[in-house]
Design a protein around this motif. Structure first.
Motif, PDB file in Angstrom:
ATOM      1  N   GLU A  10       0.815  -1.092   0.136  1.00 57.76           N
ATOM      2  CA  GLU A  10       0.139   0.176  -0.072  1.00 57.76           C
ATOM      3  C   GLU A  10       0.844   1.294  -0.186  1.00 57.76           C
ATOM      4  OE1 GLU A  10      -2.428  -0.606   3.319  1.00 57.76           O
ATOM      5  OE2 GLU A  10      -4.009  -2.116   2.217  1.00 57.76           O
ATOM      6  N   ARG A  11       2.081   1.199   0.768  1.00 55.74           N
ATOM      7  CA  ARG A  11       2.907   2.367   0.550  1.00 55.74           C
ATOM      8  C   ARG A  11       3.547   2.538  -0.849  1.00 55.74           C
ATOM      9  NH1 ARG A  11       7.775   1.872   4.164  1.00 55.74           N
ATOM     10  NH2 ARG A  11       7.967   0.048   2.731  1.00 55.74           N
ATOM     11  N   LEU A  12       4.021   1.440  -1.312  1.00 59.03           N
ATOM     12  CA  LEU A  12       4.561   1.325  -2.807  1.00 59.03           C
ATOM     13  C   LEU A  12       3.566   1.844  -3.864  1.00 59.03           C
ATOM     14  CD1 LEU A  12       7.222   0.685  -4.354  1.00 59.03           C
ATOM     15  CD2 LEU A  12       6.366  -1.421  -4.409  1.00 59.03           C
ATOM     16  N   TRP A  13       2.436   1.222  -3.841  1.00 57.13           N
ATOM     17  CA  TRP A  13       1.408   1.586  -4.665  1.00 57.13           C
ATOM     18  C   TRP A  13       0.040   1.997  -4.039  1.00 57.13           C
ATOM     19  CZ3 TRP A  13       3.011  -4.081  -5.829  1.00 57.13           C
ATOM     20  CH2 TRP A  13       4.389  -4.050  -6.814  1.00 57.13           C
ATOM     21  N   PRO A  14      -0.002   3.110  -3.601  1.00 58.21           N
ATOM     22  CA  PRO A  14      -1.251   3.517  -2.955  1.00 58.21           C
ATOM     23  C   PRO A  14      -2.450   3.585  -3.728  1.00 58.21           C
ATOM     24  CG  PRO A  14       0.256   5.566  -3.509  1.00 58.21           C
ATOM     25  CD  PRO A  14       0.970   4.198  -3.672  1.00 58.21           C
ATOM     26  N   MET A  15      -3.752   3.380  -3.363  1.00 58.00           N
ATOM     27  CA  MET A  15      -4.818   3.206  -4.048  1.00 58.00           C
ATOM     28  C   MET A  15      -5.531   4.597  -4.403  1.00 58.00           C
ATOM     29  SD  MET A  15      -6.019  -0.296  -2.527  1.00 58.00           S
ATOM     30  CE  MET A  15      -7.806  -0.188  -3.529  1.00 58.00           C
ATOM     31  N   GLU A  16      -5.083   5.500  -3.719  1.00 58.94           N
ATOM     32  CA  GLU A  16      -5.689   6.979  -3.828  1.00 58.94           C
ATOM     33  C   GLU A  16      -4.918   7.600  -5.136  1.00 58.94           C
ATOM     34  OE1 GLU A  16      -6.042   8.755  -0.340  1.00 58.94           O
ATOM     35  OE2 GLU A  16      -7.250   7.626   0.426  1.00 58.94           O
ATOM     36  N   GLY A  17      -5.224   7.887  -6.321  1.00 63.30           N
ATOM     37  CA  GLY A  17      -4.549   8.772  -7.318  1.00 63.30           C
ATOM     38  C   GLY A  17      -3.906   7.671  -8.053  1.00 63.30           C
ATOM     39  N   GLN A  18      -3.053   8.433  -8.928  1.00 64.23           N
ATOM     40  CA  GLN A  18      -2.184   7.690 -10.070  1.00 64.23           C
ATOM     41  C   GLN A  18      -0.822   7.811  -9.619  1.00 64.23           C
ATOM     42  OE1 GLN A  18      -3.192   8.095 -13.738  1.00 64.23           O
ATOM     43  NE2 GLN A  18      -5.031   7.118 -13.761  1.00 64.23           N
ATOM     44  N   LEU A  19       0.098   6.754 -10.099  1.00 62.84           N
ATOM     45  CA  LEU A  19       1.477   6.873  -9.584  1.00 62.84           C
ATOM     46  C   LEU A  19       2.261   6.529 -11.031  1.00 62.84           C
ATOM     47  CD1 LEU A  19       2.823   3.910  -7.963  1.00 62.84           C
ATOM     48  CD2 LEU A  19       0.409   4.174  -8.103  1.00 62.84           C
ATOM     49  N   VAL A  20       3.473   6.797 -10.957  1.00 63.56           N
ATOM     50  CA  VAL A  20       4.251   6.247 -12.019  1.00 63.56           C
ATOM     51  C   VAL A  20       5.370   5.391 -11.152  1.00 63.56           C
ATOM     52  CG1 VAL A  20       6.259   6.871 -13.460  1.00 63.56           C
ATOM     53  CG2 VAL A  20       4.073   8.225 -13.397  1.00 63.56           C
TER      54      VAL A  20
END
Length: 124
Positions: A10-20
């Motif tokens: 969850e820290r690496l790939w949070p569920m809120e918003g988008q990430l790169v």
């Protein structure tokens, strides 16, 4: 360990918003002998250093919208939607842990498609 492994995802790939994808952040969370397999392309990347090098060279990393993280213990599945510059793929990432670090991932990519008309009566 379940809570710790889930928290790491969850820290690496949070569920809120988008990430790169982040080569540096992910490198620190992988085992030395980390393995990534991508069945569609037949690629197998072995070693966290090799994975970080590949990520650093990636010309345009996709944005990812995480839809769900499920699992327990040392085995999780991360479901997401990736945007490769307008080309959308859904991702199922099978993540395996060893001693609190990501040891293995199997990433499966699929393109969206129109469902057949005959199934409409079953779908919502």
């Amino acid at each position: 360990m379940t809570d710790r492994n889930r928290a790491l995802l969850e820290r690496l790939w949070p569920m809120e918003g988008q990430l790169v994808l982040s080569a540096e952040a992910e490198h620190e969370l992988r085992t030395e002998d980390y393995v990534l397999e991508m069945p569609q392309s037949g690629e197998r990347i072995i070693g966290r250093d090799k994975m970080r090098s590949m990520q650093r060279e990636y010309p345009a990393p996709p944005s990812i919208e995480i839809q769900r993280i499920t699992g327990e213990g040392d085995h999780f599945v991360v479901l997401g939607r990736s945007d490769y510059g307008g080309e959308i793929y859904y991702v199922a990432d099978v993540v395996e842990f060893t001693d609190g670090r990501i040891a293995r991932e199997t990433r499966i990519y699929g393109s969206p498609f129109e469902p057949p008309a005959w199934r409409a009566k079953y779908a919502e």
